[in-house]
Scaffold this motif. Sequence first.
Motif, mmCIF file in Angstrom:
data_model
loop_
_atom_site.group_PDB
_atom_site.id
_atom_site.type_symbol
_atom_site.label_atom_id
_atom_site.label_comp_id
_atom_site.label_asym_id
_atom_site.label_seq_id
_atom_site.Cartn_x
_atom_site.Cartn_y
_atom_site.Cartn_z
ATOM 1 N N LYS A 148 4.541 -30.872 25.085
ATOM 2 C CA LYS A 148 3.532 -31.917 24.934
ATOM 3 C C LYS A 148 2.180 -31.437 25.465
ATOM 4 O O LYS A 148 1.138 -31.651 24.824
ATOM 5 C CB LYS A 148 3.969 -33.176 25.679
ATOM 6 N N GLU A 149 2.166 -30.779 26.611
ATOM 7 C CA GLU A 149 0.915 -30.266 27.186
ATOM 8 C C GLU A 149 0.248 -29.244 26.254
ATOM 9 O O GLU A 149 -0.963 -29.270 26.078
ATOM 10 C CB GLU A 149 1.172 -29.631 28.552
ATOM 11 N N VAL A 150 1.044 -28.365 25.665
ATOM 12 C CA VAL A 150 0.501 -27.350 24.754
ATOM 13 C C VAL A 150 -0.126 -28.029 23.539
ATOM 14 O O VAL A 150 -1.239 -27.682 23.128
ATOM 15 C CB VAL A 150 1.588 -26.330 24.346
ATOM 16 N N ARG A 151 0.562 -29.014 22.954
ATOM 17 C CA ARG A 151 0.025 -29.731 21.791
ATOM 18 C C ARG A 151 -1.272 -30.473 22.144
ATOM 19 O O ARG A 151 -2.232 -30.455 21.382
ATOM 20 C CB ARG A 151 1.053 -30.718 21.242
ATOM 21 N N TYR B 247 5.110 -22.035 27.868
ATOM 22 C CA TYR B 247 5.824 -22.522 26.690
ATOM 23 C C TYR B 247 6.756 -21.446 26.138
ATOM 24 O O TYR B 247 7.910 -21.723 25.789
ATOM 25 C CB TYR B 247 4.823 -22.960 25.620
ATOM 26 N N GLU B 248 6.262 -20.218 26.055
ATOM 27 C CA GLU B 248 7.094 -19.121 25.551
ATOM 28 C C GLU B 248 8.291 -18.885 26.466
ATOM 29 O O GLU B 248 9.393 -18.587 25.988
ATOM 30 C CB GLU B 248 6.256 -17.855 25.393
ATOM 31 N N ASP B 249 8.092 -19.042 27.771
ATOM 32 C CA ASP B 249 9.197 -18.900 28.722
ATOM 33 C C ASP B 249 10.232 -20.006 28.503
ATOM 34 O O ASP B 249 11.435 -19.753 28.486
ATOM 35 C CB ASP B 249 8.660 -18.931 30.155
ATOM 36 N N VAL B 250 9.759 -21.224 28.324
ATOM 37 C CA VAL B 250 10.640 -22.377 28.110
ATOM 38 C C VAL B 250 11.356 -22.270 26.757
ATOM 39 O O VAL B 250 12.513 -22.681 26.617
ATOM 40 C CB VAL B 250 9.825 -23.684 28.218
ATOM 41 N N GLN B 251 10.680 -21.698 25.761
ATOM 42 C CA GLN B 251 11.250 -21.562 24.415
ATOM 43 C C GLN B 251 12.549 -20.761 24.407
ATOM 44 O O GLN B 251 13.394 -20.963 23.536
ATOM 45 C CB GLN B 251 10.251 -20.876 23.480
ATOM 46 N N HIS C 140 15.983 -26.575 28.243
ATOM 47 C CA HIS C 140 15.211 -26.312 29.465
ATOM 48 C C HIS C 140 14.690 -27.643 29.998
ATOM 49 O O HIS C 140 14.191 -28.472 29.231
ATOM 50 C CB HIS C 140 14.053 -25.368 29.157
ATOM 51 N N PRO C 141 14.761 -27.876 31.299
ATOM 52 C CA PRO C 141 14.341 -29.178 31.847
ATOM 53 C C PRO C 141 12.859 -29.515 31.619
ATOM 54 O O PRO C 141 12.502 -30.692 31.554
ATOM 55 C CB PRO C 141 14.658 -29.072 33.341
ATOM 56 N N ASP C 142 11.995 -28.507 31.476
ATOM 57 C CA ASP C 142 10.556 -28.756 31.281
ATOM 58 C C ASP C 142 10.122 -28.646 29.818
ATOM 59 O O ASP C 142 8.925 -28.696 29.521
ATOM 60 C CB ASP C 142 9.736 -27.764 32.113
#
Length: 151
Positions: A77-80, A59-63, A69-71
């Motif tokens: 959603k997965e983190v939540r 998540y931090e990478d995507v942030q 970011h495509p993911d």
Amino acid sequence: METLETVDMAELILESHELSMMINHSREVSEYLTAKRRMEQDEEAQRLLTLFEQKKAQYEDVQRFGKYHPDYDHISKEVRQLKRAIEMLDSVQQFKRAEGNLDMLLYQVGRTIADAVSDSIKVPSNNPFLEAKSSGCGTGGSCGCSTKKTS
């Protein structure tokens, strides 16, 4: 020859040691340690916490790219969902409750000591309502509240 200040300081040290022993032997600390141990021994909690740490790194990478970011949506959603699953576990709920009770005890002790010295001493708390209640809003009155205490 001992001075009065030396005697007072020695007495203060002894009383602070006694207070710390009372806190360490309190029901709140006992319940906190028991709940922490249960959570650490809960295999499902540990599995989910490990998975959460991995997803949090993703998540931090995507942030860094945010919604572009495509993911982003998928990982967010997965983190939540993982966070919610962890919070629903009995061992985690018991730990959070015990942690809150211990935090309240430590805040009350700190508040009592601070008030014995001065009404204007701020005492940190993990509860923003307690901090705001005890010391104004924290903005020095810039929000329009009155930071002065009326007697």
